[in-house]
Enzyme design. Sequence first.
Site, PDB file in Angstrom:
ATOM      1  N   SER A 138       0.856  -1.188   0.000  1.00 31.10           N
ATOM      2  CA  SER A 138       0.000   0.000   0.000  1.00 31.10           C
ATOM      3  C   SER A 138       0.887   1.232   0.000  1.00 31.10           C
ATOM      4  O   SER A 138       2.038   1.181   0.464  1.00 31.10           O
ATOM      5  CB  SER A 138      -0.878   0.000   1.260  1.00 31.10           C
ATOM      6  OG  SER A 138      -1.542   1.233   1.418  1.00 31.10           O
ATOM      7  N   TYR A 151      -2.842  -1.541  10.136  1.00 34.79           N
ATOM      8  CA  TYR A 151      -2.827  -1.753   8.691  1.00 34.79           C
ATOM      9  C   TYR A 151      -1.581  -1.140   8.068  1.00 34.79           C
ATOM     10  O   TYR A 151      -0.865  -1.797   7.305  1.00 34.79           O
ATOM     11  CB  TYR A 151      -4.076  -1.159   8.043  1.00 34.79           C
ATOM     12  CG  TYR A 151      -4.078  -1.294   6.534  1.00 34.79           C
ATOM     13  CD1 TYR A 151      -4.510  -2.466   5.939  1.00 34.79           C
ATOM     14  CD2 TYR A 151      -3.637  -0.257   5.717  1.00 34.79           C
ATOM     15  CE1 TYR A 151      -4.505  -2.609   4.553  1.00 34.79           C
ATOM     16  CE2 TYR A 151      -3.625  -0.388   4.341  1.00 34.79           C
ATOM     17  CZ  TYR A 151      -4.061  -1.565   3.761  1.00 34.79           C
ATOM     18  OH  TYR A 151      -4.034  -1.702   2.388  1.00 34.79           O
TER      19      TYR A 151
END
Length: 247
Positions: A138, A151
């Site tokens: 990400s 996350y």
Amino acid sequence: MKTTGNTILITGGGSGIGRALARHFHELGNTVIVAGRTAATLAETIEGRAGMHMLTVDASDPGSIEAFAAEAIARFPAINILFNNAGIMQREDLTRRGHTTVAEQTFITNVLGPIRLTNALIEHLTAQEDAAIVNTTSGLAFVPLIGTPSYSASKAALHSWTVSLREQLRGKVEVIELAPPAVRTELTPGQSTRENYMPLDDYAAEVMALFQQVPTPEEILVENVRFLRSAEREGRFDETVRMISTL
């Protein structure tokens, strides 16, 4: 990475980025196996598409991963590309005592899941021609979103692990990192309708163009994510952390 004539296994293929890329790679002439927890969404991904298949797996369960890998190899012995794409994202409040369930589950799924599946398939992949592993991280691997600390940290960990994996497998298996920006998917509730996020179709199209470059970049970075990827090297890391956390 060769983009046609492969047998590709994609986790998290029942929705979002996984589903979009699975269909694009299938359209290029690849056999594609999508995997995930929910059979119904996987069936939607492959509906009406000869040459697409589905297998269920729980990316948080080591036993499920081992059984899944054995079944995948037995049914599709030509698998030469693994996409570690499955992941979860939830918000957390670290300012008060509470359960650490979100953090634990996030690291089990987002970090240990890809590590375990890669381990289960590595000897098979190293024996294949034109083999590749693609790990989905990400933009938040490079600049954390403070509302989703586990996350962000899990993707930073997977980025670092991918760098080491690439060097250990150099000359044997190509290792590629796919680092998306904020994309309109259902990774989090309501995310698919956020206007400041990148439309999924646009993201998938740009990603596929990057995969077809020769040689394939070691990091697949669409233009929308380069702001995060280069924040630290450009000396604006702290500013960027604050900026994205107010969006």
